[in-house]
Design a protein around this motif. Structure first.
Motif, PDB file in Angstrom:
ATOM      1  N   ARG A  19       0.828  -1.207   0.000  1.00 19.80           N
ATOM      2  CA  ARG A  19       0.000   0.000   0.000  1.00 19.80           C
ATOM      3  C   ARG A  19       0.860   1.254   0.000  1.00 19.80           C
ATOM      4  NH1 ARG A  19      -3.860  -2.264   4.457  1.00 19.80           N
ATOM      5  NH2 ARG A  19      -5.350  -3.384   3.169  1.00 19.80           N
ATOM      6  N   ALA A  20       1.955   1.235   0.720  1.00 21.52           N
ATOM      7  CA  ALA A  20       2.838   2.402   0.771  1.00 21.52           C
ATOM      8  C   ALA A  20       3.428   2.672  -0.611  1.00 21.52           C
ATOM      9  CB  ALA A  20       3.951   2.175   1.789  1.00 21.52           C
ATOM     10  N   ARG A  21       3.837   1.631  -1.325  1.00 21.55           N
ATOM     11  CA  ARG A  21       4.382   1.828  -2.674  1.00 21.55           C
ATOM     12  C   ARG A  21       3.318   2.351  -3.627  1.00 21.55           C
ATOM     13  NH1 ARG A  21       7.527  -3.655  -2.529  1.00 21.55           N
ATOM     14  NH2 ARG A  21       5.403  -4.363  -2.735  1.00 21.55           N
ATOM     15  N   VAL A  22       2.108   1.823  -3.527  1.00 20.52           N
ATOM     16  CA  VAL A  22       1.032   2.266  -4.421  1.00 20.52           C
ATOM     17  C   VAL A  22       0.641   3.693  -4.104  1.00 20.52           C
ATOM     18  CG1 VAL A  22      -1.383   1.882  -5.011  1.00 20.52           C
ATOM     19  CG2 VAL A  22       0.174  -0.045  -4.847  1.00 20.52           C
ATOM     20  N   ARG A  23       0.581   4.042  -2.850  1.00 19.65           N
ATOM     21  CA  ARG A  23       0.208   5.384  -2.441  1.00 19.65           C
ATOM     22  C   ARG A  23       1.170   6.417  -3.020  1.00 19.65           C
ATOM     23  NH1 ARG A  23      -0.145   4.825   3.373  1.00 19.65           N
ATOM     24  NH2 ARG A  23      -1.696   3.245   3.096  1.00 19.65           N
ATOM     25  N   ILE A  24       2.452   6.130  -2.978  1.00 20.44           N
ATOM     26  CA  ILE A  24       3.442   7.083  -3.476  1.00 20.44           C
ATOM     27  C   ILE A  24       3.281   7.268  -4.985  1.00 20.44           C
ATOM     28  CG2 ILE A  24       5.917   7.411  -3.867  1.00 20.44           C
ATOM     29  CD1 ILE A  24       6.351   6.020  -1.148  1.00 20.44           C
ATOM     30  N   ARG A  25       3.085   6.205  -5.728  1.00 18.23           N
ATOM     31  CA  ARG A  25       2.916   6.316  -7.172  1.00 18.23           C
ATOM     32  C   ARG A  25       1.622   7.039  -7.519  1.00 18.23           C
ATOM     33  NH1 ARG A  25       3.124   0.596  -8.856  1.00 18.23           N
ATOM     34  NH2 ARG A  25       4.514  -0.106  -7.237  1.00 18.23           N
ATOM     35  N   ASP A  26       0.540   6.766  -6.793  1.00 20.12           N
ATOM     36  CA  ASP A  26      -0.743   7.398  -7.098  1.00 20.12           C
ATOM     37  C   ASP A  26      -0.722   8.893  -6.838  1.00 20.12           C
ATOM     38  OD1 ASP A  26      -2.011   5.233  -8.049  1.00 20.12           O
ATOM     39  OD2 ASP A  26      -3.236   4.849  -6.269  1.00 20.12           O
ATOM     40  N   GLN A  27      -0.044   9.337  -5.824  1.00 17.47           N
ATOM     41  CA  GLN A  27      -0.047  10.751  -5.481  1.00 17.47           C
ATOM     42  C   GLN A  27       0.584  11.603  -6.571  1.00 17.47           C
ATOM     43  OE1 GLN A  27       1.803  11.054  -1.675  1.00 17.47           O
ATOM     44  NE2 GLN A  27      -0.020  10.425  -0.562  1.00 17.47           N
ATOM     45  N   GLU A  28       1.534  11.066  -7.296  1.00 15.46           N
ATOM     46  CA  GLU A  28       2.184  11.834  -8.342  1.00 15.46           C
ATOM     47  C   GLU A  28       1.265  12.044  -9.539  1.00 15.46           C
ATOM     48  OE1 GLU A  28       5.580   9.472  -9.077  1.00 15.46           O
ATOM     49  OE2 GLU A  28       6.572  10.033  -7.204  1.00 15.46           O
ATOM     50  N   ARG A  29       0.421  11.079  -9.842  1.00 17.76           N
ATOM     51  CA  ARG A  29      -0.446  11.175 -11.014  1.00 17.76           C
ATOM     52  C   ARG A  29      -1.832  11.724 -10.700  1.00 17.76           C
ATOM     53  NH1 ARG A  29      -0.722   5.423 -13.116  1.00 17.76           N
ATOM     54  NH2 ARG A  29      -0.234   4.922 -10.982  1.00 17.76           N
ATOM     55  N   ARG A  30      -2.199  11.798  -9.463  1.00 17.70           N
ATOM     56  CA  ARG A  30      -3.548  12.192  -9.086  1.00 17.70           C
ATOM     57  C   ARG A  30      -3.721  13.705  -9.233  1.00 17.70           C
ATOM     58  NH1 ARG A  30      -5.079   9.964  -3.528  1.00 17.70           N
ATOM     59  NH2 ARG A  30      -4.632   8.095  -4.702  1.00 17.70           N
ATOM     60  N   PRO A  31      -4.795  14.149  -9.896  1.00 15.81           N
ATOM     61  CA  PRO A  31      -5.037  15.596  -9.988  1.00 15.81           C
ATOM     62  C   PRO A  31      -5.521  16.137  -8.643  1.00 15.81           C
ATOM     63  CG  PRO A  31      -6.817  14.389 -11.032  1.00 15.81           C
ATOM     64  CD  PRO A  31      -5.785  13.380 -10.635  1.00 15.81           C
ATOM     65  N   THR A  32      -5.287  17.402  -8.414  1.00 16.64           N
ATOM     66  CA  THR A  32      -5.701  18.017  -7.157  1.00 16.64           C
ATOM     67  C   THR A  32      -6.912  18.921  -7.393  1.00 16.64           C
ATOM     68  OG1 THR A  32      -4.191  19.851  -7.499  1.00 16.64           O
ATOM     69  CG2 THR A  32      -3.367  17.992  -6.221  1.00 16.64           C
ATOM     70  N   LEU A  33      -7.711  19.030  -6.385  1.00 20.29           N
ATOM     71  CA  LEU A  33      -8.873  19.915  -6.466  1.00 20.29           C
ATOM     72  C   LEU A  33      -8.450  21.341  -6.111  1.00 20.29           C
ATOM     73  CD1 LEU A  33     -11.566  17.724  -4.696  1.00 20.29           C
ATOM     74  CD2 LEU A  33     -11.395  18.214  -7.125  1.00 20.29           C
ATOM     75  N   ARG A  34      -9.003  22.299  -6.862  1.00 24.45           N
ATOM     76  CA  ARG A  34      -8.744  23.704  -6.567  1.00 24.45           C
ATOM     77  C   ARG A  34     -10.081  24.416  -6.423  1.00 24.45           C
ATOM     78  NH1 ARG A  34      -3.536  23.410  -7.516  1.00 24.45           N
ATOM     79  NH2 ARG A  34      -2.590  22.754  -9.422  1.00 24.45           N
ATOM     80  N   ARG A  35     -10.124  25.354  -5.514  1.00 21.86           N
ATOM     81  CA  ARG A  35     -11.362  26.078  -5.257  1.00 21.86           C
ATOM     82  C   ARG A  35     -11.543  27.188  -6.287  1.00 21.86           C
ATOM     83  NH1 ARG A  35     -13.833  26.710   0.226  1.00 21.86           N
ATOM     84  NH2 ARG A  35     -15.689  27.927  -0.181  1.00 21.86           N
ATOM     85  N   ASP A  36     -12.738  27.240  -6.875  1.00 22.65           N
ATOM     86  CA  ASP A  36     -13.068  28.292  -7.828  1.00 22.65           C
ATOM     87  C   ASP A  36     -13.439  29.543  -7.033  1.00 22.65           C
ATOM     88  OD1 ASP A  36     -13.778  29.755 -10.027  1.00 22.65           O
ATOM     89  OD2 ASP A  36     -15.652  28.672 -10.410  1.00 22.65           O
ATOM     90  N   PRO A  37     -12.711  30.648  -7.218  1.00 26.15           N
ATOM     91  CA  PRO A  37     -12.982  31.836  -6.403  1.00 26.15           C
ATOM     92  C   PRO A  37     -14.346  32.440  -6.659  1.00 26.15           C
ATOM     93  CG  PRO A  37     -11.248  32.281  -8.010  1.00 26.15           C
ATOM     94  CD  PRO A  37     -11.596  30.841  -8.124  1.00 26.15           C
ATOM     95  N   VAL A  38     -14.922  32.256  -7.841  1.00 21.68           N
ATOM     96  CA  VAL A  38     -16.201  32.863  -8.151  1.00 21.68           C
ATOM     97  C   VAL A  38     -17.358  32.090  -7.524  1.00 21.68           C
ATOM     98  CG1 VAL A  38     -17.760  33.496 -10.039  1.00 21.68           C
ATOM     99  CG2 VAL A  38     -15.284  33.750 -10.334  1.00 21.68           C
ATOM    100  N   SER A  39     -17.397  30.778  -7.745  1.00 23.13           N
ATOM    101  CA  SER A  39     -18.520  29.984  -7.258  1.00 23.13           C
ATOM    102  C   SER A  39     -18.265  29.359  -5.890  1.00 23.13           C
ATOM    103  CB  SER A  39     -18.865  28.877  -8.266  1.00 23.13           C
ATOM    104  OG  SER A  39     -17.791  27.956  -8.325  1.00 23.13           O
ATOM    105  N   GLY A  40     -16.987  29.226  -5.495  1.00 26.48           N
ATOM    106  CA  GLY A  40     -16.666  28.610  -4.228  1.00 26.48           C
ATOM    107  C   GLY A  40     -16.642  27.090  -4.271  1.00 26.48           C
ATOM    108  N   GLU A  41     -16.880  26.507  -5.480  1.00 20.71           N
ATOM    109  CA  GLU A  41     -16.874  25.066  -5.630  1.00 20.71           C
ATOM    110  C   GLU A  41     -15.450  24.580  -5.906  1.00 20.71           C
ATOM    111  OE1 GLU A  41     -19.516  24.089  -8.749  1.00 20.71           O
ATOM    112  OE2 GLU A  41     -21.307  24.702  -7.654  1.00 20.71           O
ATOM    113  N   PHE A  42     -15.215  23.318  -5.571  1.00 22.35           N
ATOM    114  CA  PHE A  42     -13.936  22.708  -5.863  1.00 22.35           C
ATOM    115  C   PHE A  42     -13.997  22.033  -7.230  1.00 22.35           C
ATOM    116  CE2 PHE A  42     -13.660  23.092  -1.284  1.00 22.35           C
ATOM    117  CZ  PHE A  42     -12.353  23.482  -1.115  1.00 22.35           C
ATOM    118  N   ARG A  43     -12.975  22.280  -8.053  1.00 18.46           N
ATOM    119  CA  ARG A  43     -12.925  21.700  -9.401  1.00 18.46           C
ATOM    120  C   ARG A  43     -11.518  21.158  -9.658  1.00 18.46           C
ATOM    121  NH1 ARG A  43     -16.432  26.014 -12.937  1.00 18.46           N
ATOM    122  NH2 ARG A  43     -18.115  26.084 -11.413  1.00 18.46           N
ATOM    123  N   LEU A  44     -11.442  20.299 -10.662  1.00 19.74           N
ATOM    124  CA  LEU A  44     -10.135  19.744 -11.042  1.00 19.74           C
ATOM    125  C   LEU A  44      -9.323  20.742 -11.765  1.00 19.74           C
ATOM    126  CD1 LEU A  44     -11.108  16.152 -12.087  1.00 19.74           C
ATOM    127  CD2 LEU A  44      -9.875  16.843 -10.075  1.00 19.74           C
TER     128      LEU A  44
END
Length: 66
Positions: free
Chosen positions: A41-66
């Protein structure tokens, strides 16, 4: 030919000893398998974190988007 009769106390003692040995073996195996799974699990977690997109908050609507 005489029959060898064991007292019930000796029979229960053998049963308890055998049960304790089985429990000890099961606990050891469970720990070994969990250590292997945690390492994978530790090896998979490290590999997944590099490829996983992060959510960012939209300043206008306040929603989280990719």
């Amino acid at each position: 030919m005489p029959h060898i009769l064991l007292s019930p106390l000796v029979k229960w003692s053998f049963a308890a000893l055998g049960g304790a040995m089985v429990v000890q073996w099961v606990v050891t195996e469970v720990k070994r398998v969990n250590e292997e799974l945690d390492a994978r699990r530790a090896r998979v977690r490290i590999r997944d974190q590099e490829r996983r997109p992060t959510l960012r908050r939209d300043p206008v609507s306040g929603e989280f988007r990719l």
